[in-house]
Design a protein around this motif. Structure first.
Motif, PDB file in Angstrom:
ATOM      1  N   ALA A 169       0.122  24.350  40.452  1.00 52.19           N
ATOM      2  CA  ALA A 169       0.551  25.010  39.306  1.00 52.19           C
ATOM      3  C   ALA A 169      -0.454  25.906  39.055  1.00 52.19           C
ATOM      4  CB  ALA A 169       0.438  23.954  37.851  1.00 52.19           C
ATOM      5  N   ALA A 170       0.004  27.117  38.541  1.00 53.27           N
ATOM      6  CA  ALA A 170      -0.882  28.340  38.171  1.00 53.27           C
ATOM      7  C   ALA A 170      -0.837  28.909  37.062  1.00 53.27           C
ATOM      8  CB  ALA A 170      -0.590  29.433  39.304  1.00 53.27           C
ATOM      9  N   LEU A 171      -1.714  29.185  36.286  1.00 47.37           N
ATOM     10  CA  LEU A 171      -1.598  29.703  34.900  1.00 47.37           C
ATOM     11  C   LEU A 171      -2.565  31.105  34.992  1.00 47.37           C
ATOM     12  CD1 LEU A 171      -2.410  26.763  32.392  1.00 47.37           C
ATOM     13  CD2 LEU A 171      -0.113  27.930  32.808  1.00 47.37           C
ATOM     14  N   ASP A 172      -1.977  31.977  34.427  1.00 46.94           N
ATOM     15  CA  ASP A 172      -2.545  33.582  34.267  1.00 46.94           C
ATOM     16  C   ASP A 172      -2.388  33.792  32.816  1.00 46.94           C
ATOM     17  OD1 ASP A 172      -3.245  35.984  34.434  1.00 46.94           O
ATOM     18  OD2 ASP A 172      -1.218  36.815  35.258  1.00 46.94           O
TER      19      ASP A 172
ATOM     20  N   LEU B  37       4.828  27.164  39.478  1.00 45.50           N
ATOM     21  CA  LEU B  37       4.520  26.486  40.690  1.00 45.50           C
ATOM     22  C   LEU B  37       4.674  27.166  42.131  1.00 45.50           C
ATOM     23  CD1 LEU B  37       6.536  23.206  39.353  1.00 45.50           C
ATOM     24  CD2 LEU B  37       4.399  23.717  39.192  1.00 45.50           C
ATOM     25  N   VAL B  38       3.638  26.965  42.726  1.00 49.17           N
ATOM     26  CA  VAL B  38       3.623  27.910  43.820  1.00 49.17           C
ATOM     27  C   VAL B  38       3.042  27.103  45.049  1.00 49.17           C
ATOM     28  CG1 VAL B  38       1.934  29.648  44.845  1.00 49.17           C
ATOM     29  CG2 VAL B  38       2.237  29.670  42.291  1.00 49.17           C
TER      30      VAL B  38
ATOM     31  N   LEU C  75       3.091  24.952  30.035  1.00 50.99           N
ATOM     32  CA  LEU C  75       3.015  23.950  31.049  1.00 50.99           C
ATOM     33  C   LEU C  75       4.187  22.830  30.767  1.00 50.99           C
ATOM     34  CD1 LEU C  75      -0.957  23.074  30.426  1.00 50.99           C
ATOM     35  CD2 LEU C  75       0.452  23.733  32.714  1.00 50.99           C
ATOM     36  N   ALA C  76       4.548  22.691  29.597  1.00 51.78           N
ATOM     37  CA  ALA C  76       5.775  21.831  29.329  1.00 51.78           C
ATOM     38  C   ALA C  76       7.066  22.313  30.143  1.00 51.78           C
ATOM     39  CB  ALA C  76       6.091  21.577  27.866  1.00 51.78           C
ATOM     40  N   GLN C  77       7.289  23.431  30.533  1.00 49.47           N
ATOM     41  CA  GLN C  77       8.167  24.034  31.299  1.00 49.47           C
ATOM     42  C   GLN C  77       8.052  23.590  32.603  1.00 49.47           C
ATOM     43  OE1 GLN C  77       8.950  28.298  29.368  1.00 49.47           O
ATOM     44  NE2 GLN C  77      10.591  27.817  30.709  1.00 49.47           N
ATOM     45  N   LEU C  78       6.705  23.873  33.155  1.00 52.07           N
ATOM     46  CA  LEU C  78       6.368  23.608  34.291  1.00 52.07           C
ATOM     47  C   LEU C  78       6.397  21.859  34.592  1.00 52.07           C
ATOM     48  CD1 LEU C  78       3.445  25.631  35.017  1.00 52.07           C
ATOM     49  CD2 LEU C  78       5.613  26.271  35.520  1.00 52.07           C
ATOM     50  N   THR C  79       5.933  21.091  34.001  1.00 55.68           N
ATOM     51  CA  THR C  79       6.110  19.637  33.861  1.00 55.68           C
ATOM     52  C   THR C  79       7.310  19.096  33.985  1.00 55.68           C
ATOM     53  OG1 THR C  79       5.466  19.403  31.757  1.00 55.68           O
ATOM     54  CG2 THR C  79       3.557  19.436  33.204  1.00 55.68           C
TER      55      THR C  79
END
Length: 318
Positions: free
Chosen positions: A7-10, A20-21, A52-56
């Protein structure tokens, strides 16, 4: 690099992006929220949590082994805290701890946004193949990062190469960081627009007062808009030349939203570098637009996570 997802956060003053990469730098899933930059720290963290909730929530999340964060700075990677100049609600905010709690204890790696962009450009972009490079993010703020002797140079706290807060005008305006005449105070997008407005430029019927609107006016020949970009280019050139003189970089890569102005920025930047980079060992310094575009922060944060925060590790060798 290995093939696990990360996971990446900018995190910047305008938006908080997540992705997600995979191990080849491909973005498989995206999420984004505006940054509530003028609100309190918990409000900003709630925006991070929403991303983060969208990614998880994705089925892909189970394959994510770690999280990388590229944040506007300064950051303190050793302490896991951030104090972005453009997000006053976050001062020594324990971002790594909070993100780790939100992702079930997965490893979290923090770097400054300029270092993240540098990792991306060294891995996949314009700095690939160069052993010594400076990469700049020119956007809401101005950040940067360094590649030295073929390796990403983060520094002890993750801020090495933070060119935006080099002073290039000793009697200049006070910067939010507390210093005077910083590159960021002159060359960031909001300050390009501020200077143009202060000197008489007026937006079109749509009321757009962004740096992009100033760039459009400059292309149309508006002298005030041209002058505002020329001044920004001078500040960037002075900072780049000083960095090149200090550590002998071969290339300066410029990305971020302001770089989207194209020749409106790059033509006066290259001209100004001829005036500032005068010593024999910096005269051949190359200036190039970034190639990883608006995904640089995410791809670079992913690179940091894939490397697991190893000091001195290269951004493109697993």
């Amino acid at each position: 690099m290995h093939t696990d997802l990360v996971a990446a956060l900018d995190i910047g003053g305008t938006k908080i992006a997540g992705a997600l990469v995979d191990g080849d730098g491909r973005i498989l899933l995206r999420a984004q929220r505006p940054t509530p930059a003028r609100e309190d720290g918990e409000s900003v963290m709630r925006a991070v949590g929403a991303v983060l909730a969208q990614l998880t929530a994705s089925p892909l999340w189970e394959r994510a082994s770690a999280v990388g964060i590229g944040s506007a700075g300064p950051v303190d990677a050793s302490a896991g805290t951030v104090s972005p100049v453009n997000v006053p609600g976050w001062r020594d905010f324990p971002l790594v701890e909070r993100v780790r709690m939100a992702v079930g204890g997965r490893p979290v790696t923090l770097v400054g946004d300029g270092v993240a962009m540098t990792a991306a450009e060294h891995w996949q972009g314009a700095a690939r193949g160069y052993d010594n490079a400076l990469c700049l993010v020119v956007s809401t703020g101005v950040g940067g990062g360094l590649v030295l002797d073929g390796r990403l140079h983060r520094g002890p706290t993750g801020n090495a190469g933070h060119i935006g807060h080099i002073s290039v005008d000793l009697d200049g305006d006070v910067c939010p960081c507390g210093s005077r005449g910083c590159v960021e105070r002159i060359a960031s997008g909001p300050n390009i627009a501020r200077r143009a407005l202060d000197r008489g430029w007026r937006p079109g019927p749509d009321g757009d007062v962004t740096a992009a609107a100033v760039a459009a006016a400059a292309r149309a020949g508006d002298p005030v808009a041209v002058a505002s970009y020329r001044r920004a280019a001078q500040a960037l050139a002075a900072g780049i030349a000083a960095t090149a003189t200090l550590v002998e970089i071969e290339i300066a890569v410029v990305g971020g939203g302001v770089a989207g102005a194209g020749d409106v920025l790059f033509a006066p930047l290259r001209h100004a570098l001829d005036e500032y980079a005068t010593l024999s060992f910096v005269r051949r310094l190359k200036v190039s637009p970034a190639l990883t575009g608006t995904d640089a922060g995410l791809v670079g944060a992913a690179a940091a996570a894939l490397l697991g925060g190893r000091p001195g590790a290269s951004a493109y060798v697993g």
